[in-house]
Structure formats: structure tokens, C-alpha cells
Motif scaffolding. Structure first.
Motif, PDB file in Angstrom:
ATOM      1  N   ARG A   1      14.798   6.015  -4.303  1.00  0.00           N
ATOM      2  CA  ARG A   1      14.755   6.354  -2.873  1.00  0.00           C
ATOM      3  C   ARG A   1      13.968   5.317  -2.085  1.00  0.00           C
ATOM      4  N   ILE A   2      12.830   4.891  -2.632  1.00  0.00           N
ATOM      5  CA  ILE A   2      12.017   3.890  -1.953  1.00  0.00           C
ATOM      6  C   ILE A   2      12.797   2.591  -1.790  1.00  0.00           C
ATOM      7  N   LEU A   3      13.463   2.169  -2.856  1.00  0.00           N
ATOM      8  CA  LEU A   3      14.247   0.934  -2.793  1.00  0.00           C
ATOM      9  C   LEU A   3      15.345   1.042  -1.739  1.00  0.00           C
ATOM     10  N   GLY A   4      16.006   2.192  -1.668  1.00  0.00           N
ATOM     11  CA  GLY A   4      17.050   2.385  -0.669  1.00  0.00           C
ATOM     12  C   GLY A   4      16.500   2.363   0.745  1.00  0.00           C
ATOM     13  N   GLU A   5      15.362   3.032   0.953  1.00  0.00           N
ATOM     14  CA  GLU A   5      14.765   3.106   2.285  1.00  0.00           C
ATOM     15  C   GLU A   5      14.293   1.742   2.779  1.00  0.00           C
ATOM     16  N   LEU A   6      13.585   1.011   1.932  1.00  0.00           N
ATOM     17  CA  LEU A   6      12.990  -0.249   2.365  1.00  0.00           C
ATOM     18  C   LEU A   6      13.982  -1.398   2.421  1.00  0.00           C
ATOM     19  N   SER A   7      15.019  -1.339   1.613  1.00  0.00           N
ATOM     20  CA  SER A   7      15.990  -2.440   1.588  1.00  0.00           C
ATOM     21  C   SER A   7      17.170  -2.204   2.521  1.00  0.00           C
TER      22      SER A   7
ATOM     23  N   VAL B   1      11.883  -5.426  -5.473  1.00  0.00           N
ATOM     24  CA  VAL B   1      12.288  -4.930  -6.790  1.00  0.00           C
ATOM     25  C   VAL B   1      11.219  -5.258  -7.834  1.00  0.00           C
ATOM     26  N   GLY B   2      10.688  -6.476  -7.785  1.00  0.00           N
ATOM     27  CA  GLY B   2       9.658  -6.867  -8.740  1.00  0.00           C
ATOM     28  C   GLY B   2       8.398  -6.037  -8.612  1.00  0.00           C
ATOM     29  N   GLU B   3       7.980  -5.758  -7.379  1.00  0.00           N
ATOM     30  CA  GLU B   3       6.756  -4.985  -7.160  1.00  0.00           C
ATOM     31  C   GLU B   3       6.924  -3.539  -7.600  1.00  0.00           C
ATOM     32  N   VAL B   4       8.058  -2.925  -7.288  1.00  0.00           N
ATOM     33  CA  VAL B   4       8.294  -1.538  -7.702  1.00  0.00           C
ATOM     34  C   VAL B   4       8.302  -1.439  -9.231  1.00  0.00           C
ATOM     35  N   ALA B   5       8.952  -2.380  -9.900  1.00  0.00           N
ATOM     36  CA  ALA B   5       8.977  -2.369 -11.367  1.00  0.00           C
ATOM     37  C   ALA B   5       7.578  -2.525 -11.935  1.00  0.00           C
ATOM     38  N   SER B   6       6.788  -3.397 -11.337  1.00  0.00           N
ATOM     39  CA  SER B   6       5.420  -3.614 -11.800  1.00  0.00           C
ATOM     40  C   SER B   6       4.598  -2.337 -11.696  1.00  0.00           C
TER      41      SER B   6
ATOM     42  N   GLN C   1       0.821  -1.200   0.000  1.00  0.00           N
ATOM     43  CA  GLN C   1       0.000   0.000   0.000  1.00  0.00           C
ATOM     44  C   GLN C   1       0.863   1.262   0.000  1.00  0.00           C
ATOM     45  N   ALA C   2       1.937   1.240   0.785  1.00  0.00           N
ATOM     46  CA  ALA C   2       2.841   2.395   0.833  1.00  0.00           C
ATOM     47  C   ALA C   2       3.491   2.631  -0.530  1.00  0.00           C
ATOM     48  N   LEU C   3       3.879   1.569  -1.200  1.00  0.00           N
ATOM     49  CA  LEU C   3       4.470   1.701  -2.532  1.00  0.00           C
ATOM     50  C   LEU C   3       3.472   2.314  -3.506  1.00  0.00           C
ATOM     51  N   ARG C   4       2.246   1.817  -3.496  1.00  0.00           N
ATOM     52  CA  ARG C   4       1.226   2.330  -4.416  1.00  0.00           C
ATOM     53  C   ARG C   4       0.965   3.816  -4.173  1.00  0.00           C
ATOM     54  N   GLN C   5       0.900   4.205  -2.913  1.00  0.00           N
ATOM     55  CA  GLN C   5       0.621   5.600  -2.591  1.00  0.00           C
ATOM     56  C   GLN C   5       1.745   6.526  -3.043  1.00  0.00           C
ATOM     57  N   ARG C   6       2.979   6.114  -2.852  1.00  0.00           N
ATOM     58  CA  ARG C   6       4.109   6.990  -3.184  1.00  0.00           C
ATOM     59  C   ARG C   6       4.372   7.078  -4.683  1.00  0.00           C
ATOM     60  N   LEU C   7       3.954   6.057  -5.427  1.00  0.00           N
ATOM     61  CA  LEU C   7       4.216   6.052  -6.867  1.00  0.00           C
ATOM     62  C   LEU C   7       2.975   6.349  -7.704  1.00  0.00           C
TER      63      LEU C   7
END
Length: 361
Positions: A128-134, A342-347, A108-114
Motif C-alpha cells: 500500500r505504501i509503495l502504491g501511495e507514494l509512487s 523500493v530499496g528503502e522499504v525493503a531495507s 520518517q513516514a516509512l519508518r513510522q508506518r512499518l
């Protein structure tokens, strides 16, 4: 999106013939080392696996020794515990780990930010999201401008002799450059010249136009506006190449135990400052299938400076543009979770860019 794992170096069948006991112990060592960042000993494993294997520490030590002899484990000189080798990580990623999954809150957080952004802003935000979450380096590579298709060109007057060229490319990429001519600019004529440029150049890649502009516009090339436009194409192309990759998460990465020594810390700084190396890393996965999450570990990265790192990346396509995103960090990482991330962000990026492109047509 279900992540398709692309193996950087598929293992031979003979290398996979581990017994169930050996697989269980190797899996437990990798997972424990990822969590604790310390060599894993037989007594620790005996306690962890008491409900499933019920093996004595001595028996586990023998299995660990066999796995080390076969190249899956190694041990620091100062410790009796074991840690995975590149080969051990590779076997774990390809065959032993379970597929990772993000929590509903994370999705949900990913969807909201993107959700409400696109283009380069979305890619920069994704890094930035990838860096923060990983807690690793989040990396995102812009497509090569040479491959993008022109949708339209607009000439916007600024003054009597200055104007802005707006090149609208597919995949929601826009390039602008301010030009100046000795001739007096007529706004109506400038608008008409923009229409002519759009008619002649739309549907062609920038690289094609760059090489053949004089031929495409030969009848109007004597016009001072088009002449200065022709001279600016290389500048327009170079403007994009100066910023091909976004990198974020350095602050989180340097907090990892692997980079506590000054020497390792300097190595991270050198990586951050070497944009070309990060581009090379992402482009080295260009043979992987689109939307497939690829994992490269240690020596698979093909650079002696990166033998302590791993890369998890994927590529996705919007229009004629191919993008790449991923995370870079120590080999001791939660591969299943990072692959899911990574897969979800790309999707999400691909979906939003596709929707954005169609809404503009």
C-alpha cells in the motif's frame, strides 16, 4: 541502504559511445518526458539547456535525429517531438541518471508506518505504501512456504474432538488449520503430542516434512490426532499458495495519462486480475542479488502484454524466507526516485523482520 542497480540486459560497450552532447540531450528528453507525459521538441530542449549547451533548435533536432536512428528515441506519428524507447530508458537508468533519494519526511513516514508491524501485515502495508507514494502499482510477494523452516508446532484444543494446529515458521510466518478427529481429545495428551511434533519437525522445511512426515513420525502415526494431522499437510500448504502476492495502488495508476484510453484501462484491469502474472514478474528477478534494486523495462519483462510497463523490484531475505517487493507502472516513471523508494522499504522490512525474529528466539 544504498541501492545496487542490477541490469536486466547489460549494454555492449559500443552502444555507450555517445558524446557528452548526445548524453545531455537524451537525459533531458527522458526527464522532461517523465515530467510532462508529452513528446519533447527541439525548441523546448533549447530553452531548457540554454545555460549548459546553448545550441540552436536546428542543431538539437539533428542530434535528436541521430539518437532516433540509433534506437534511443522515437516519435509519435502526430508529433514532431521525441520520446524515449526501451533502449533509451535503459541507457538512462544504467548510466545517465543520478541516484535518487527520499526526503527526510518520506523516510520518517516509512519508518513510522512499518515500525510496529511484521510478517504478512507488514508486507501488505508495504504494498500500500509503495502504491501511495509512487502512484504506481505497489506489489509484494510472500515467500514460498515450502522453503520456510519450522520452529515449533502447537496443538490447541477447541472442543472434545476439534483442535487447532499452529505451525510457527521462521521469518515470523504462522500457519493455522482447524482439524477434527473421531477420538476424544485429552488436553494434556494433545499438548504432549505438540511437543513431540516440535521435537521431530523443528529445523526442517515444510516441504521436507510434507514429503517425509510418515517416516519422521512412524512410531506415533497410529495415533488418530497425528493421522489427521498427516492428512492435513497438503491443505496447510495449499492455504498459503492461494495468497502469494499483495497488490495496491490501482486507483493511482489508472490516473496516469498512459491509461486514459479504454483499451489501456482494460489492460490495467487485466493485469490486476492476473495474480499469476505479477508473481511471474517478481520471480523473473530471482537471479538478481539480494537487496539489489533491479529495473526491467518494456520487452525485458518477457511478455507482449507488458511491453508498455516497467518493473522496479528488489528481494530481501529473513531467515530462510526470500521476499520480493516492487512497483509496476508505465515506462514513463521517475526511475531514480522509485528505485530509492523500493530499496528503502525493503531495507526497513528486512531490518524489522530480523529484529522481530530474534526477539522471539
Amino acid at each position: 541502504m544504498n541501492a545496487l542497480v542490477s541490469r536486466a540486459a547489460p549494454m555492449q560497450r559500443s552502444e555507450l559511445d555517445l558524446s557528452e552532447r548526445e548524453q545531455t540531450i537524451l537525459r533531458a528528453i527522458v526527464q522532461t518526458y517523465v515530467l510532462r507525459a508529452a513528446p519533447v521538441g527541439s525548441h523546448t530542449l533549447a530553452r531548457m539547456l540554454a545555460r549548459t549547451l546553448r545550441l540552436s533548435p536546428a542543431t538539437i533536432r539533428n542530434v535528436m535525429a541521430d539518437l532516433e536512428d540509433r534506437g534511443y528515441l522515437t516519435h509519435p506519428h502526430t508529433s514532431a517531438g521525441r520520446i524515449p524507447t526501451d533502449k533509451g530508458y535503459r541507457l538512462y537508468v544504467d548510466y545517465l541518471m543520478q541516484h535518487g533519494k527520499l526526503t527526510q519526511r518520506e523516510e520518517q513516514a516509512l519508518r513510522q508506518r512499518l515500525a510496529s508491524i511484521s510478517g504478512e501485515l507488514a508486507l501488505r502495508t508495504a504494498s500500500r505504501i509503495l502504491g501511495e507514494l509512487s502512484h504506481l502499482l505497489g506489489v509484494a510477494q510472500l515467500p514460498s512456504l515450502r522453503d520456510l523452516v519450522i520452529r515449533r508446532v502447537e496443538l490447541v484444543p477447541l472442543s472434545s474432538q476439534r483442535f487447532v494446529v499452529v505451525v510457527d515458521l521462521d521469518s515470523d510466518v504462522v500457519r493455522t488449520i482447524t482439524l477434527e478427529t473421531d477420538a476424544e481429545l485429552n488436553p494434556t495428551e494433545l499438548h504432549e503430542l505438540g511437543q513431540v511434533l516440535s521435537e521431530r519437525l523443528a529445523g526442517r522445511t515444510l516441504d521436507f516434512v510434507r514429503e517425509r512426515f510418515a517416516l519422521l513420525m512412524r512410531e506415533q502415526l497410529s495415533h488418530p490426532v497425528l493421522r489427521v494431522f498427516a492428512e492435513s499437510i497438503d491443505v496447510l500448504f495449499a492455504q498459503h499458495e492461494s495468497q502469494r502476492v499483495y497488490v495496491a495502488g490501482a486507483q493511482q495508476l489508472v490516473q496516469q495519462p498512459e491509461f486514459s484510453s479504454p483499451e489501456r484501462f482494460r489492460a490495467v484491469i487485466e493485469l490486476l486480475e492476473n495474480e499469476e502474472m505479477i508473481i511471474h514478474l517478481l520471480e523473473s528477478t530471482s537471479d538478481a542479488p539480494l537487496y539489489g534494486v533491479q529495473v526491467k523495462i518494456g520487452e525485458e519483462l518477457g511478455d507482449r502484454q507488458l511491453t508498455e510497463y516497467a518493473l522496479i523490484s528488489t528481494r530481501y531475505k529473513v531467515g530462510s524466507a526470500t521476499y520480493a517487493i516492487g512497483v509496476v507502472g508505465p515506462k514513463r516513471m521517475n526511475y531514480a526516485k522509485m528505485m530509492a523508494l523500493v530499496g528503502e522499504v525493503a531495507s526497513l522490512l528486512a531490518r524489522h523482520e530480523h529484529d522481530s525474529s530474534h526477539s522471539q528466539q
